[in-house]
Motif scaffolding. Structure first.
Motif, PDB file in Angstrom:
ATOM      1  N   LEU B 109       0.832  -1.201   0.000  1.00 43.04           N
ATOM      2  CA  LEU B 109       0.000   0.000   0.000  1.00 43.04           C
ATOM      3  C   LEU B 109       0.865   1.248   0.000  1.00 43.04           C
ATOM      4  N   MET B 110       0.545   2.157  -0.905  1.00 39.05           N
ATOM      5  CA  MET B 110       1.185   3.467  -0.913  1.00 39.05           C
ATOM      6  C   MET B 110       0.099   4.519  -0.769  1.00 39.05           C
ATOM      7  N   VAL B 111       0.233   5.365   0.237  1.00 37.72           N
ATOM      8  CA  VAL B 111      -0.722   6.449   0.437  1.00 37.72           C
ATOM      9  C   VAL B 111      -0.031   7.740   0.028  1.00 37.72           C
ATOM     10  N   LYS B 112      -0.565   8.389  -0.995  1.00 38.75           N
ATOM     11  CA  LYS B 112       0.051   9.609  -1.524  1.00 38.75           C
ATOM     12  C   LYS B 112      -0.437  10.820  -0.751  1.00 38.75           C
ATOM     13  N   PRO B 113       0.485  11.725  -0.397  1.00 43.08           N
ATOM     14  CA  PRO B 113       0.098  12.912   0.380  1.00 43.08           C
ATOM     15  C   PRO B 113      -0.708  13.908  -0.434  1.00 43.08           C
TER      16      PRO B 113
END
Lengths: 114, 113
Positions: B109-113
């Protein structure tokens, strides 16, 4: 910090060689589990020891063996190493008694076979 | 034989969004379903877990939904944050196997700011 200690953190060796990975479980934990984590296989269960006795075997190759000593530390021995054995090897421990389902993992030993 | 199948393999979510990871299992003897979170360079750590006698469990922003008849369970991360960026593993165990876990393949999982 999970309280599980694994050494070495990194290991580079050649095909055909033999290595030993060491694991010290959390204080009071009697169970030790070994898992292999590779990019394409996820976390694969290898073997489980409880208080010095082997309890379950998973997808562990015959070239691999493990043991748990009276002081409860465990060693995973990998022999006749092949390129495909390159992976992260995790040790985990769990407390005795009531099944909680929680494993406490160490930070792993990264093995690279060249 | 992979007894726990996990999807997707990777997931990109915007900050504040909902992250959803799904798992399906085959063995009806499984009776404990945890989710583990793994940050780079670290070992997996227990995030949240559920037993099949309940259909949902919530802890903060993390919720497990469990569908026993479909043999599926999922992890929802509400209000996803960049600090949630990690690899998530679902797992399952059965009563006679102690704490031995069978893991899904993992979701990065990558959560982009």
């Amino acid at each position: 910090d999970s309280g599980v200690t694994q050494t070495p953190k990194h290991l580079i060796t050649a095909t055909g060689q033999r290595v030993t990975l060491r694991c010290s479980p959390r204080s009071g934990d009697l169970s030790v589990y070994w898992y292999q984590q590779s990019l394409d296989q996820g976390l694969q269960f290898l073997i489980h020891y409880y208080n010095g006795e082997e309890r379950a075997k998973g997808n562990i190759l015959e070239r691999f063996s493990a043991q748990q000593f009276p002081d409860l530390h465990s060693e995973l021995n990998l022999s006749s190493l092949e390129l495909g054995d390159s992976a992260l090897y995790f040790c985990a421990s769990s407390p005795p008694g009531r099944k909680t389902g929680e494993l406490f993992f160490g930070e792993g030993s990264r093995l690279t076979v060249l | 034989q992979q007894q726990v199948k996990q999807s997707p393999q990777s997931l990109i979510v915007q900050k504040g969004g909902i992250s959803i990871i799904n798992c399906a299992y085959e063995n009806t003897a499984f009776d404990y379903f945890p989710w583990y979170q793994q940050f780079p360079g670290k070992g997996p750590a227990l995030l949240i877990a559920i037993r099949p006698d309940v259909s949902e469990k919530k802890e903060g922003r993390f919720t497990i939904s469990f569908n026993k008849s479909a043999k599926q369970f999922s992890l929802h991360i509400m209000d996803s944050q960049p600090g949630d960026s990690a690899t998530y593993f679902c797992a399952a165990s059965m009563g006679n196997a102690g704490n031995m876990l069978t893991f899904g393949g993992g979701t990065r999982l990558m959560v982009k700011p």
